[in-house]
Design a protein around this motif. Structure first.
Motif, PDB file in Angstrom:
ATOM      1  N   ASP B  64       0.851  -1.182   0.000  1.00  0.00           N
ATOM      2  CA  ASP B  64       0.000   0.000   0.000  1.00  0.00           C
ATOM      3  C   ASP B  64       0.892   1.240   0.000  1.00  0.00           C
ATOM      4  O   ASP B  64       2.106   1.138   0.139  1.00  0.00           O
ATOM      5  CB  ASP B  64      -0.891  -0.042   1.253  1.00  0.00           C
ATOM      6  CG  ASP B  64      -2.109   0.846   1.112  1.00  0.00           C
ATOM      7  OD1 ASP B  64      -2.292   1.410   0.015  1.00  0.00           O
ATOM      8  OD2 ASP B  64      -2.860   0.989   2.084  1.00  0.00           O
ATOM      9  N   ALA B  65       0.268   2.401  -0.146  1.00  0.00           N
ATOM     10  CA  ALA B  65       1.031   3.649  -0.036  1.00  0.00           C
ATOM     11  C   ALA B  65       0.894   4.173   1.389  1.00  0.00           C
ATOM     12  O   ALA B  65      -0.189   4.128   1.947  1.00  0.00           O
ATOM     13  CB  ALA B  65       0.487   4.663  -1.029  1.00  0.00           C
ATOM     14  N   PRO B  66       1.986   4.656   1.992  1.00  0.00           N
ATOM     15  CA  PRO B  66       1.888   5.142   3.378  1.00  0.00           C
ATOM     16  C   PRO B  66       1.083   6.434   3.483  1.00  0.00           C
ATOM     17  O   PRO B  66       0.886   7.126   2.486  1.00  0.00           O
ATOM     18  CB  PRO B  66       3.340   5.369   3.783  1.00  0.00           C
ATOM     19  CG  PRO B  66       4.107   5.452   2.531  1.00  0.00           C
ATOM     20  CD  PRO B  66       3.359   4.699   1.491  1.00  0.00           C
ATOM     21  N   PHE B  67       0.636   6.725   4.692  1.00  0.00           N
ATOM     22  CA  PHE B  67      -0.082   7.977   4.918  1.00  0.00           C
ATOM     23  C   PHE B  67       0.849   9.155   4.635  1.00  0.00           C
ATOM     24  O   PHE B  67       2.013   9.118   5.038  1.00  0.00           O
ATOM     25  CB  PHE B  67      -0.534   8.078   6.378  1.00  0.00           C
ATOM     26  CG  PHE B  67      -1.592   7.099   6.739  1.00  0.00           C
ATOM     27  CD1 PHE B  67      -2.848   7.173   6.164  1.00  0.00           C
ATOM     28  CD2 PHE B  67      -1.341   6.100   7.658  1.00  0.00           C
ATOM     29  CE1 PHE B  67      -3.832   6.263   6.497  1.00  0.00           C
ATOM     30  CE2 PHE B  67      -2.320   5.185   8.007  1.00  0.00           C
ATOM     31  CZ  PHE B  67      -3.567   5.269   7.423  1.00  0.00           C
ATOM     32  N   PRO B  68       0.365  10.205   3.947  1.00  0.00           N
ATOM     33  CA  PRO B  68       1.257  11.306   3.593  1.00  0.00           C
ATOM     34  C   PRO B  68       1.826  12.040   4.820  1.00  0.00           C
ATOM     35  O   PRO B  68       2.909  12.605   4.748  1.00  0.00           O
ATOM     36  CB  PRO B  68       0.379  12.233   2.754  1.00  0.00           C
ATOM     37  CG  PRO B  68      -1.003  11.777   2.953  1.00  0.00           C
ATOM     38  CD  PRO B  68      -0.963  10.351   3.375  1.00  0.00           C
ATOM     39  N   ASP B  69       1.113  12.003   5.949  1.00  0.00           N
ATOM     40  CA  ASP B  69       1.675  12.694   7.106  1.00  0.00           C
ATOM     41  C   ASP B  69       2.654  11.809   7.876  1.00  0.00           C
ATOM     42  O   ASP B  69       3.340  12.281   8.771  1.00  0.00           O
ATOM     43  CB  ASP B  69       0.560  13.221   8.027  1.00  0.00           C
ATOM     44  CG  ASP B  69      -0.508  12.183   8.274  1.00  0.00           C
ATOM     45  OD1 ASP B  69      -0.571  11.214   7.507  1.00  0.00           O
ATOM     46  OD2 ASP B  69      -1.270  12.339   9.240  1.00  0.00           O
ATOM     47  N   LYS B 120       9.496  -0.303  10.350  1.00  0.00           N
ATOM     48  CA  LYS B 120      10.097  -1.496   9.713  1.00  0.00           C
ATOM     49  C   LYS B 120       9.276  -1.945   8.506  1.00  0.00           C
ATOM     50  O   LYS B 120       9.754  -2.695   7.668  1.00  0.00           O
ATOM     51  CB  LYS B 120      10.146  -2.636  10.735  1.00  0.00           C
ATOM     52  CG  LYS B 120      11.030  -2.344  11.921  1.00  0.00           C
ATOM     53  CD  LYS B 120      12.275  -3.197  11.892  1.00  0.00           C
ATOM     54  CE  LYS B 120      13.269  -2.753  12.935  1.00  0.00           C
ATOM     55  NZ  LYS B 120      12.787  -3.058  14.294  1.00  0.00           N
ATOM     56  N   LEU B 121       8.026  -1.507   8.438  1.00  0.00           N
ATOM     57  CA  LEU B 121       7.149  -1.959   7.361  1.00  0.00           C
ATOM     58  C   LEU B 121       7.199  -1.047   6.146  1.00  0.00           C
ATOM     59  O   LEU B 121       6.468  -1.228   5.191  1.00  0.00           O
ATOM     60  CB  LEU B 121       5.708  -2.048   7.870  1.00  0.00           C
ATOM     61  CG  LEU B 121       5.442  -3.063   8.967  1.00  0.00           C
ATOM     62  CD1 LEU B 121       4.024  -2.926   9.469  1.00  0.00           C
ATOM     63  CD2 LEU B 121       5.683  -4.465   8.458  1.00  0.00           C
ATOM     64  N   CYS B 122       8.067  -0.051   6.197  1.00  0.00           N
ATOM     65  CA  CYS B 122       8.180   0.881   5.080  1.00  0.00           C
ATOM     66  C   CYS B 122       9.082   0.268   4.014  1.00  0.00           C
ATOM     67  O   CYS B 122      10.131  -0.310   4.314  1.00  0.00           O
ATOM     68  CB  CYS B 122       8.755   2.198   5.584  1.00  0.00           C
ATOM     69  SG  CYS B 122       8.876   3.421   4.312  1.00  0.00           S
ATOM     70  N   ARG B 127       6.233   6.259  -0.657  1.00  0.00           N
ATOM     71  CA  ARG B 127       5.682   5.623  -1.857  1.00  0.00           C
ATOM     72  C   ARG B 127       4.992   4.306  -1.535  1.00  0.00           C
ATOM     73  O   ARG B 127       3.828   4.113  -1.817  1.00  0.00           O
ATOM     74  CB  ARG B 127       6.789   5.379  -2.886  1.00  0.00           C
ATOM     75  CG  ARG B 127       7.382   6.625  -3.463  1.00  0.00           C
ATOM     76  CD  ARG B 127       6.385   7.248  -4.426  1.00  0.00           C
ATOM     77  NE  ARG B 127       6.980   8.320  -5.183  1.00  0.00           N
ATOM     78  CZ  ARG B 127       7.838   8.131  -6.190  1.00  0.00           C
ATOM     79  NH1 ARG B 127       8.187   6.921  -6.552  1.00  0.00           N
ATOM     80  NH2 ARG B 127       8.340   9.147  -6.829  1.00  0.00           N
ATOM     81  N   LYS B 128       5.775   3.391  -0.995  1.00  0.00           N
ATOM     82  CA  LYS B 128       5.242   2.037  -0.783  1.00  0.00           C
ATOM     83  C   LYS B 128       5.519   1.556   0.635  1.00  0.00           C
ATOM     84  O   LYS B 128       6.573   1.860   1.211  1.00  0.00           O
ATOM     85  CB  LYS B 128       5.929   1.056  -1.748  1.00  0.00           C
ATOM     86  CG  LYS B 128       5.592   1.287  -3.201  1.00  0.00           C
ATOM     87  CD  LYS B 128       4.260   0.672  -3.577  1.00  0.00           C
ATOM     88  CE  LYS B 128       3.947   0.980  -5.036  1.00  0.00           C
ATOM     89  NZ  LYS B 128       2.580   1.252  -5.291  1.00  0.00           N
ATOM     90  N   CYS B 129       4.572   0.837   1.169  1.00  0.00           N
ATOM     91  CA  CYS B 129       4.800   0.233   2.477  1.00  0.00           C
ATOM     92  C   CYS B 129       3.991  -1.054   2.555  1.00  0.00           C
ATOM     93  O   CYS B 129       3.112  -1.295   1.733  1.00  0.00           O
ATOM     94  CB  CYS B 129       4.381   1.190   3.590  1.00  0.00           C
ATOM     95  SG  CYS B 129       2.619   1.436   3.684  1.00  0.00           S
ATOM     96  N   GLY B 172      10.165   7.165 -12.679  1.00  0.00           N
ATOM     97  CA  GLY B 172       9.217   8.264 -12.520  1.00  0.00           C
ATOM     98  C   GLY B 172       8.283   7.984 -11.370  1.00  0.00           C
ATOM     99  O   GLY B 172       8.721   7.827 -10.239  1.00  0.00           O
ATOM    100  N   ASN B 173       7.013   7.871 -11.675  1.00  0.00           N
ATOM    101  CA  ASN B 173       6.041   7.676 -10.612  1.00  0.00           C
ATOM    102  C   ASN B 173       5.755   6.210 -10.317  1.00  0.00           C
ATOM    103  O   ASN B 173       5.126   5.894  -9.343  1.00  0.00           O
ATOM    104  CB  ASN B 173       4.732   8.387 -10.952  1.00  0.00           C
ATOM    105  CG  ASN B 173       4.730   9.797 -10.411  1.00  0.00           C
ATOM    106  OD1 ASN B 173       5.431  10.098  -9.442  1.00  0.00           O
ATOM    107  ND2 ASN B 173       3.981  10.671 -11.053  1.00  0.00           N
ATOM    108  N   THR B 174       6.210   5.336 -11.208  1.00  0.00           N
ATOM    109  CA  THR B 174       5.906   3.925 -10.981  1.00  0.00           C
ATOM    110  C   THR B 174       7.038   3.263 -10.195  1.00  0.00           C
ATOM    111  O   THR B 174       8.206   3.482 -10.458  1.00  0.00           O
ATOM    112  CB  THR B 174       5.725   3.172 -12.311  1.00  0.00           C
ATOM    113  OG1 THR B 174       6.880   3.436 -13.097  1.00  0.00           O
ATOM    114  CG2 THR B 174       4.464   3.600 -13.024  1.00  0.00           C
TER     115      THR B 174
END
Lengths: 284, 283
Positions: B64-69, B120-122, B127-129, B172-174
């Motif tokens: 998933d993508a992490p929370f932006p904050d 540790k899950l990042c 971007r991804k976690c 890039g973004n991928t």
């Protein structure tokens, strides 16, 4: 999470722009230093000082009882409706029930809230219910249910506490039999600093520890609701990471803070009584 | 089940005498049965039976993508399912409130980075976690759900194997993530400080832990204490009544003491059990 399709919900993956402001990139310890400087908080309160409270009864004319509370920027409206028979219930319950709904208005927080209750709001509703169940004489209205709705207009920290205090006032305004007045106070802790009645920013810095390895990295939030004359804890909630000794000490501090609010409610109720007496004598 | 006044008095007197109806003392737990690796499709699972309470916990992992904050943290979510075969009370929407209460309590107990480290899950910052879905199924309900679930969750997380990431392609973004092919090369999660919850019940003037269904009915109020290491990570008052502040502190003390013991016992058991991964003839 089911979405209410009858409303315009807006795109669900939007973000508040504040996240991308440079100021927000500060580390926690920087934010902490800005908020607490040599024993004074950013709004020039001392750590153990509560914000000023304004309360008023009878703000919603359609409701049986209602109250409005302002703790500086935090603003909450609570309305209590007449007891009604418990819907969809076959068996007879000896004790009356309390239904609580705690709701943040869509515009009350930094991030826009949706119309349906999210997990946090549901959790707060449950805690509010827990606090009020212990205060109301539920055996006085068997098989009936009292509905209590709290709406937060502006959240600047300690919204749950404000809502519980106001709900107590609204219940007594509605004439629901109660054992006593109820007051609630939130407390934040970061390292050794105790912050009574934290604002949103202060709540944020209390949610996470600064450093991992240090010994004194206690942090957390504590919410307590007290029934005043009987000296009873109606509701208690803590999150974060706090040692046992510290927490017992915090409970004592919170007890005092809760007692300090009681006169404000009493005054507000006295005002309401005087007003009603005047009204009825004028009518005669 | 509903008790008459005489039965309630019997339970209450037993608690006073420190000899409860099933022969335990006030700080004693009922026997527990623990099983790991019970669900083959899950990344980690555990089943715990505490007398008549039976819970099954399975952990699923997704990208998933992490929370932006909080760009450097992974995600952890709890879902509790109170199905109607546990007790008839859960029929329809009856169990929903309890399920919400338990999952909120769990996420609050795991929220501090001192109790469970999400960094540790990042995988890639911002971007991804990894996102851990912890699904809790209540198979049978015999009282004391909070304690049983917290231990089962802790063991399931201990049992969880997070796939190792071999390389990451960023264009890039991928973001392309290449996960290790070898199914035995996995990361384990650190559950050293994962909270253990203890429900302290007040009956009469005394407090007890691990109440059975009869004792739960006699109690006026209870406190759920989540102990993480030496600290308290969550305290939640449940039940109908209210408590005196001094009683509350007493409950916390008892919860803290019993929680630490329970945590040690769980860790001891886990150390003894063979680590998954070295099973099978290929390794």
């Amino acid at each position: 999470m089911p979405i209410d399709h009858k409303r315009i919900n807006g795109p669900d993956d939007t973000l508040p722009y504040q996240l991308f402001i440079k100021l927000n990139r500060q580390s926690l310890s920087q934010k902490y230093k800005e908020l607490v400087q040599n024993g004074k908080r950013h709004d020039s309160r001392t750590p153990l000082q509560h914000r000023k409270i304004f309360m008023k009864t009878g703000v919603v004319s359609q409701a049986k009882g209602s109250a409005y509370i302002e703790v500086e920027k935090t603003k909450v409206i609570v309305s209590v409706f007449d007891p009604r028979e418990i819907p969809n219930r076959q068996d007879y319950s000896l004790k009356g029930e309390i239904y609580c709904e705690f709701k943040f208005a869509p515009f009350s927080c930094e991030k826009r809230r949706l119309h349906q209750l999210d997990a946090e709001e549901k959790q707060y509703s449950q805690m509010m219910k827990k606090a009020l169940e212990a205060t109301v004489c539920r055996h006085e209205f068997p098989n009936f249910q009292v509905d209590i709705y709290a709406l937060v207009l502006h959240n600047d920290g300690s919204a749950l506490s404000a809502a519980i205090t106001a709900a107590g006032l609204a219940l007594s305004h509605a004439g629901v039999p109660m054992y006593d007045l109820i007051t609630s106070v939130t407390l934040g802790i970061q390292k050794d600093t105790i912050l009574i009645d934290p604002t949103t920013k202060e709540e944020q810095i209390c949610r996470a520890p600064f450093v991992k390895e240090q010994e004194d990295n206690e942090h957390g939030l504590v919410v307590i609701s007290m029934i005043h004359t009987h000296n009873q804890v109606a509701q208690f909630y803590q999150t974060g990471s706090i040692s046992l000794e510290k927490l017992s000490h915090l409970i004592e501090t919170l007890e005092k803070a809760c007692a300090d609010i009681v006169p404000v409610i009493q005054q507000c109720l006295v005002k309401h009584v005087i007003k009603t007496i005047k009204k009825s004598s004028n009518a005669n | 089940m509903s008790l008459c006044e005489a039965e309630k008095t019997f339970v209450l007197h037993g608690v006073e005498e420190n000899l409860r109806i099933d022969g335990r003392d006030r700080e004693q737990y009922r026997p527990m049965e623990l099983e790991t690796d019970v669900v083959s499709h899950a990344f980690g699972s555990a089943r715990l039976r505490l007398a008549n309470t039976d819970v099954l916990v399975a952990v699923k992992i997704e990208v998933d993508a992490p929370f932006p904050d909080r760009p450097t943290e992974g995600k952890l979510e709890f879902f509790v399912d109170c199905s109607a075969n546990a007790t008839p009370d859960f029929e329809g929407r009856g169990g929903e409130e309890l399920a919400a209460e338990i999952s909120n309590c769990l996420s609050s107990a795991y929220s501090s980075s001192l109790s469970f480290d999400l960094t540790k899950l990042c995988i890639v910052k911002g971007r991804k976690c990894w996102k851990l879905y912890v699904d809790i199924l209540i198979l049978e309900c015999g009282g004391n759900l909070f304690d049983a679930i917290s231990i089962a969750v802790k063991v399931a997380l201990w049992n969880t194997q997070v796939p190792k990431v071999r390389c990451i392609d960023m264009d890039g973004n991928t973001v392309d993530i290449n996960v290790c092919q070898d199914m035995f090369e996995c990361q384990r999660l650190d559950v050293e400080n994962a909270p253990v919850m203890v429900t302290v019940c007040k009956i009469g003037d005394k407090c007890i832990v691990d109440p059975n269904a009869a004792e739960e009915q006699c109690s006026v109020g209870s406190v759920v204490v989540a102990v993480s290491g030496n600290r308290l990570s969550t305290v939640l008052q449940t039940g109908m009544g209210s408590l005196h502040p001094l009683t509350l502190v007493e409950c916390l003390k008892m919860g803290h003491k019993v929680g630490k013991k329970l945590d040690e016992a769980v860790k001891e058991i886990l150390e003894k059990s063979p680590k998954g991964g070295d099973v099978g003839f290929l390794n």
